[in-house]
Design a protein around this motif. Structure first.
Motif, PDB file in Angstrom:
ATOM      1  N   VAL A  23       2.220   1.398  36.975  1.00 33.51           N
ATOM      2  CA  VAL A  23       1.898   1.207  35.556  1.00 33.51           C
ATOM      3  C   VAL A  23       1.197  -0.133  35.331  1.00 33.51           C
ATOM      4  CG1 VAL A  23       2.953   0.849  33.288  1.00 33.51           C
ATOM      5  CG2 VAL A  23       3.733   2.710  34.733  1.00 33.51           C
ATOM      6  N   SER A  24       1.475  -1.112  36.204  1.00 33.13           N
ATOM      7  CA  SER A  24       0.914  -2.455  36.010  1.00 33.13           C
ATOM      8  C   SER A  24      -0.438  -2.644  36.681  1.00 33.13           C
ATOM      9  CB  SER A  24       1.906  -3.505  36.528  1.00 33.13           C
ATOM     10  OG  SER A  24       3.135  -3.415  35.840  1.00 33.13           O
ATOM     11  N   GLY A  25      -0.951  -1.598  37.371  1.00 32.84           N
ATOM     12  CA  GLY A  25      -2.303  -1.686  37.911  1.00 32.84           C
ATOM     13  C   GLY A  25      -2.410  -1.873  39.409  1.00 32.84           C
ATOM     14  N   ALA A  26      -1.341  -1.618  40.152  1.00 32.93           N
ATOM     15  CA  ALA A  26      -1.407  -1.736  41.615  1.00 32.93           C
ATOM     16  C   ALA A  26      -2.021  -0.476  42.214  1.00 32.93           C
ATOM     17  CB  ALA A  26      -0.012  -1.959  42.192  1.00 32.93           C
ATOM     18  N   HIS A  27      -2.755  -0.636  43.313  1.00 35.33           N
ATOM     19  CA  HIS A  27      -3.290   0.533  44.006  1.00 35.33           C
ATOM     20  C   HIS A  27      -2.206   1.136  44.889  1.00 35.33           C
ATOM     21  CE1 HIS A  27      -3.760  -1.727  47.812  1.00 35.33           C
ATOM     22  NE2 HIS A  27      -4.167  -2.726  47.045  1.00 35.33           N
ATOM     23  N   CYS A  28      -2.425   2.363  45.348  1.00 41.19           N
ATOM     24  CA  CYS A  28      -1.381   3.131  46.050  1.00 41.19           C
ATOM     25  C   CYS A  28      -0.908   2.452  47.329  1.00 41.19           C
ATOM     26  CB  CYS A  28      -1.899   4.534  46.371  1.00 41.19           C
ATOM     27  SG  CYS A  28      -2.165   5.552  44.917  1.00 41.19           S
ATOM     28  N   GLY A  29      -1.807   1.871  48.084  1.00 36.68           N
ATOM     29  CA  GLY A  29      -1.427   1.213  49.321  1.00 36.68           C
ATOM     30  C   GLY A  29      -0.448   0.079  49.082  1.00 36.68           C
ATOM     31  N   ARG A  30      -0.665  -0.672  48.030  1.00 34.75           N
ATOM     32  CA  ARG A  30       0.242  -1.781  47.715  1.00 34.75           C
ATOM     33  C   ARG A  30       1.614  -1.266  47.305  1.00 34.75           C
ATOM     34  NH1 ARG A  30      -1.502  -7.229  44.520  1.00 34.75           N
ATOM     35  NH2 ARG A  30       0.389  -8.419  44.957  1.00 34.75           N
ATOM     36  N   VAL A  31       1.633  -0.205  46.507  1.00 33.24           N
ATOM     37  CA  VAL A  31       2.903   0.404  46.110  1.00 33.24           C
ATOM     38  C   VAL A  31       3.674   0.854  47.350  1.00 33.24           C
ATOM     39  CG1 VAL A  31       3.975   2.302  44.846  1.00 33.24           C
ATOM     40  CG2 VAL A  31       1.983   1.148  43.878  1.00 33.24           C
ATOM     41  N   ASN A  32       2.985   1.528  48.243  1.00 31.23           N
ATOM     42  CA  ASN A  32       3.614   2.052  49.457  1.00 31.23           C
ATOM     43  C   ASN A  32       4.181   0.931  50.323  1.00 31.23           C
ATOM     44  OD1 ASN A  32       4.126   4.461  51.116  1.00 31.23           O
ATOM     45  ND2 ASN A  32       2.741   3.495  52.570  1.00 31.23           N
ATOM     46  N   ARG A  33       3.424  -0.138  50.508  1.00 35.34           N
ATOM     47  CA  ARG A  33       3.875  -1.248  51.364  1.00 35.34           C
ATOM     48  C   ARG A  33       5.104  -1.948  50.777  1.00 35.34           C
ATOM     49  NH1 ARG A  33      -1.752  -1.787  51.991  1.00 35.34           N
ATOM     50  NH2 ARG A  33      -1.887  -3.376  50.359  1.00 35.34           N
ATOM     51  N   ASN A  34       5.098  -2.152  49.469  1.00 31.81           N
ATOM     52  CA  ASN A  34       6.231  -2.841  48.839  1.00 31.81           C
ATOM     53  C   ASN A  34       7.510  -2.020  48.935  1.00 31.81           C
ATOM     54  OD1 ASN A  34       5.611  -5.502  47.084  1.00 31.81           O
ATOM     55  ND2 ASN A  34       3.764  -4.245  47.199  1.00 31.81           N
ATOM     56  N   ILE A  35       7.400  -0.721  48.701  1.00 32.40           N
ATOM     57  CA  ILE A  35       8.590   0.135  48.751  1.00 32.40           C
ATOM     58  C   ILE A  35       9.114   0.262  50.184  1.00 32.40           C
ATOM     59  CG2 ILE A  35       9.358   2.516  48.473  1.00 32.40           C
ATOM     60  CD1 ILE A  35       7.768   2.688  45.933  1.00 32.40           C
ATOM     61  N   GLU A  36       8.219   0.456  51.144  1.00 30.02           N
ATOM     62  CA  GLU A  36       8.655   0.577  52.542  1.00 30.02           C
ATOM     63  C   GLU A  36       9.294  -0.715  53.043  1.00 30.02           C
ATOM     64  OE1 GLU A  36       5.443   1.857  54.987  1.00 30.02           O
ATOM     65  OE2 GLU A  36       5.845   3.988  54.591  1.00 30.02           O
ATOM     66  N   ARG A  37       8.810  -1.848  52.589  1.00 27.54           N
ATOM     67  CA  ARG A  37       9.362  -3.135  53.008  1.00 27.54           C
ATOM     68  C   ARG A  37      10.843  -3.236  52.637  1.00 27.54           C
ATOM     69  NH1 ARG A  37       5.854  -6.756  50.200  1.00 27.54           N
ATOM     70  NH2 ARG A  37       4.309  -6.101  51.733  1.00 27.54           N
ATOM     71  N   VAL A  38      11.173  -2.827  51.408  1.00 28.72           N
ATOM     72  CA  VAL A  38      12.558  -2.892  50.943  1.00 28.72           C
ATOM     73  C   VAL A  38      13.414  -1.831  51.636  1.00 28.72           C
ATOM     74  CG1 VAL A  38      14.059  -2.667  48.931  1.00 28.72           C
ATOM     75  CG2 VAL A  38      11.857  -3.832  48.709  1.00 28.72           C
ATOM     76  N   ALA A  39      12.895  -0.607  51.706  1.00 25.81           N
ATOM     77  CA  ALA A  39      13.676   0.501  52.272  1.00 25.81           C
ATOM     78  C   ALA A  39      14.054   0.228  53.728  1.00 25.81           C
ATOM     79  CB  ALA A  39      12.877   1.800  52.166  1.00 25.81           C
TER      80      ALA A  39
END
Length: 261
Positions: A23-39
């Protein structure tokens, strides 16, 4: 040692992080990297499916492979708030470097959600000054720049008000473009400045959907084809709405050609 978080709780938190980034304007790759980092730090594997207005998260525990949780959330049309994108990215790195617990991350996410946008007056003045400067740099004089400044502030104010009333965002772009071009067109009608065509051309630049179009290209390069196509279509529709608003304004004003002294 603290007990590991349940898969349900982790899935809800990861979905929250991903939705806020989209919603804040991140591209898909960035979303994926941030979520995988935490998981991965918490011992989970995660699979994501992203669309332009939705996010699906599938979480599986490494200790208990049969424990699999799936969550889906619809997201509003993306905007731009790079402060939130930056803060979430920093938070996910802290999870990796400082081994933050899920309680810490949930608490920090609530603080990030409460981050304010820039003050409305500052946004209006900033957009007006930017387009006015572009007008002068393109060859317009200070009168052309001043008219551009006034046109941008008026058009952006109209767009903000229409969005606030929850109308279709594309209607907001048409009305903003129409308002901006009507005011900027007065420069051509009354021959106020040296280059009125520069004012007309630069006044609507604040409406150009730079973030969706840039994210579209990044997603295409990184292989997120469905989301990239959706972003590209949305950006194209915004450009079409800008053109419709300008065309209506030029027709109303009766501008057929420009006179430059």
């Amino acid at each position: 040692n603290e007990e590991p978080a349940s898969a349900c709780r982790v899935a809800d938190l990861l979905l929250d992080i991903g939705a806020m980034l989209l919603v804040s304007g991140a591209h898909c790759g960035r979303v994926n990297r941030n979520i995988e980092r935490v998981a991965k730090q918490w011992g989970y594997d995660v699979e994501l499916f992203m669309t332009f207005t939705g996010l699906s998260v599938n979480v599986r525990s490494r200790e208990h492979p049969g424990q699999r949780i799936e969550r889906f959330r619809r997201c509003p049309l993306p905007g731009v708030h790079f402060g939130i994108v930056t803060e979430i990215s920093l938070l996910t790195w802290r999870v990796l470097e400082k081994n933050l617990t899920i309680d810490d991350v949930e608490r920090r996410m609530e603080e990030i959600k409460a981050l304010p946008h820039h003050p409305r007056l500052l946004v209006l003045l900033g957009a007006g000054a930017a387009c006015a400067s572009l007008c002068v740099l393109a060859g317009g004089d200070w009168v052309d720049g001043g008219i551009t400044f006034l046109a941008v502030i008026s058009g952006l104010f109209v767009r903000q008000e229409v969005v606030k009333m929850r109308f279709n965002p594309l209607i907001a772009f048409i009305l903003a473009s129409l308002t901006t071009t009507l005011i900027a067109g007065c420069d051509a009608i009354y021959h106020l400045g040296h280059s009125p065509e520069k004012a007309l051309a630069t006044a609507v630049l604040y409406l150009v959907p730079g973030v969706p179009l840039i994210n579209c290209v990044i997603d295409l390069i990184e292989g997120y084809i469905p989301t990239a196509v959706a972003r590209g279509v949305f950006g194209g529709l915004i450009l079409l709405c800008i053109a419709v608003g300008m065309s209506l304004a030029i027709m109303f004003l009766g501008i057929h050609h420009f006179h430059s002294s």
